[in-house]
Structures are given as C-alpha cells and as structure tokens.
Design an enzyme around this catalytic site. Structure first.
Site, PDB file in Angstrom:
ATOM      1  N   PRO A  13       0.710  -1.285  -0.083  1.00  0.00           N
ATOM      2  CG  PRO A  13      -0.188  -1.116   2.198  1.00  0.00           C
ATOM      3  CD  PRO A  13       0.541  -2.082   1.150  1.00  0.00           C
ATOM      4  CG  ASN A  14      -0.425   4.311   1.286  1.00  0.00           C
ATOM      5  OD1 ASN A  14      -1.127   4.974   0.568  1.00  0.00           O
ATOM      6  ND2 ASN A  14      -0.397   3.896   2.174  1.00  0.00           N
ATOM      7  NE  ARG A  21       4.122   6.751   1.950  1.00  0.00           N
ATOM      8  CZ  ARG A  21       4.174   5.240   2.173  1.00  0.00           C
ATOM      9  NH1 ARG A  21       4.428   4.073   1.469  1.00  0.00           N
ATOM     10  NH2 ARG A  21       4.030   4.949   3.478  1.00  0.00           N
ATOM     11  CE1 TYR A  26       8.947   4.853   3.177  1.00  0.00           C
ATOM     12  CE2 TYR A  26       7.385   6.728   2.961  1.00  0.00           C
ATOM     13  CZ  TYR A  26       7.900   5.474   3.772  1.00  0.00           C
ATOM     14  OH  TYR A  26       7.162   4.858   4.749  1.00  0.00           O
ATOM     15  CG  ASN A  78       8.075  -2.400   0.697  1.00  0.00           C
ATOM     16  OD1 ASN A  78       7.646  -2.504   1.748  1.00  0.00           O
ATOM     17  ND2 ASN A  78       8.823  -1.164  -0.004  1.00  0.00           N
ATOM     18  CB  ALA A  81       1.372   0.238   6.570  1.00  0.00           C
ATOM     19  CD  GLU A 102      10.558  -7.680   6.373  1.00  0.00           C
ATOM     20  OE1 GLU A 102      11.031  -8.733   7.179  1.00  0.00           O
ATOM     21  OE2 GLU A 102      10.150  -6.506   6.880  1.00  0.00           O
ATOM     22  CG  HIS A 104      11.156  -2.443   4.692  1.00  0.00           C
ATOM     23  ND1 HIS A 104       9.516  -2.276   4.667  1.00  0.00           N
ATOM     24  CD2 HIS A 104      11.311  -3.797   5.251  1.00  0.00           C
ATOM     25  CE1 HIS A 104       9.090  -3.790   5.252  1.00  0.00           C
ATOM     26  NE2 HIS A 104      10.181  -4.193   5.628  1.00  0.00           N
ATOM     27  NE  ARG A 111       9.867   5.884   8.783  1.00  0.00           N
ATOM     28  CZ  ARG A 111       8.967   5.568   7.825  1.00  0.00           C
ATOM     29  NH1 ARG A 111       9.101   4.736   6.978  1.00  0.00           N
ATOM     30  NH2 ARG A 111       7.890   6.385   7.743  1.00  0.00           N
TER      31      ARG A 111
END
Ligand code: DQA
Length: 150
Positions: A13-14, A21, A26, A78, A81, A102, A104, A111
């Site tokens: 998502p996103n 964004r 990012y 990825n 969230a 995985e 990111h 964070r």
C-alpha cells in the site's frame, strides 16, 4: 537455453505514490523508475522479474498464494504498512515456502517504534532496508545468491 528463473516482486500500500510520497523518507524515484532499475539488474543477473503493486492485503495474499503454481523461483516483498500488521501475509509466505526477501526503502528500525515489528520477517530468508530504491536491486542480488545455493 533454459528460461530465466522468474522472481515475483510485490509492493504494497501507498507505494504507487513513490516520487511524491514523503520524499525525505522514501526518495524521489517513482515506482516505475524503480521497476525499470530492477528489470535491468534482473536481466544482468539472468533473471526475469514480474513487478506488481497493490493497496490491498488480500491481493498480496492471492499473489503470494499463486506464486509457486505460476512458476516463480522466489519473491521480493515490500508489504508497506502490512509488514507491521499482517498475519495473513505471513501465513501465505509460509504456505508457498518460496525464498522471500523482505524489502523496505526506509529503515523501519530507525523510525517509529510500531515499525520495529515485522510479522513477515519470520517467513523471509533476509531483509534489505534503508537504501531507498536501491533496496530492491540489492534484495534481488541477495535472492539470486540464495537461489544459486538451492
Ligand atoms: C516501507 C516501511 C513501512 O513502515 C511503511 O509503512 C511503508 C513503506 C518502506 O519501504 O520503507 O509503507 O515498507
């Protein structure tokens, strides 16, 4: 000549909003640019990548669930969230039992505390994070290494 092994790359998502964004987190590369880089790196490594994005948890579960039958050798994931919430994605990864890295763009551990928990990590062979768009190409290199050992 044997067909190039296929890797399925899923962004959650996103991530369709990459480029605009939170660029300070990012970066400025769009998802299209990131996929183009990944494709070039895959070709250089002798792989073929099918790169997809969805905002929907169930679609990620469907794509992972079908990945073995579709002939993929491994996964780059990825989950956005959903990383921090999704037992359904964890279970899908366990069900297909393909090697998954995985990925990111940011470093979730640096964070907010709620980003420190990854449910999917338990079903992944490794994690690459914090290198911006390069996280994806580095993750592909890592996955290629894992597949060459298999
Ligand atoms: C992300 C990190 C997640 O915590 C966040 O929810 C995202 C993107 C990353 O690529 O850095 O959507 O997965």
């Amino acid at each position: 000549m044997a067909a190039a092994p296929r890797v399925l790359c899923i962004s959650g998502p996103n991530l369709q909003l990459l480029g605009t964004r939170e660029p300070e987190v990012y970066g400025r590369a769009t998802l299209g640019e990131l996929h183009a880089r990944l494709d070039a790196r895959a070709k250089a490594l002798g792989f073929a990548v099918d790169a997809r994005q969805t905002n929907h948890e169930g679609t990620i579960v469907d794509w992972i669930g079908a990945s073995r039958a579709e002939g993929f050798a491994g996964l780059l994931l990825n989950p956005g969230a959903y990383t921090h919430t999704s037992i359904a994605i964890l279970d899908a990864l366990r069900a297909v039992a393909l090697p998954c890295v995985e990925v990111h763009l940011s470093n979730p551990d640096a964070r907010e505390p709620f980003r420190r928990r990854s449910y999917v990590a338990r079903a992944c062979v490794a994690r690459v994070s914090g290198f911006g768009a390069e996280s994806y190409t580095l993750a592909l290199e890592g996955l290629a290494h894992v597949l060459s050992r298999a």
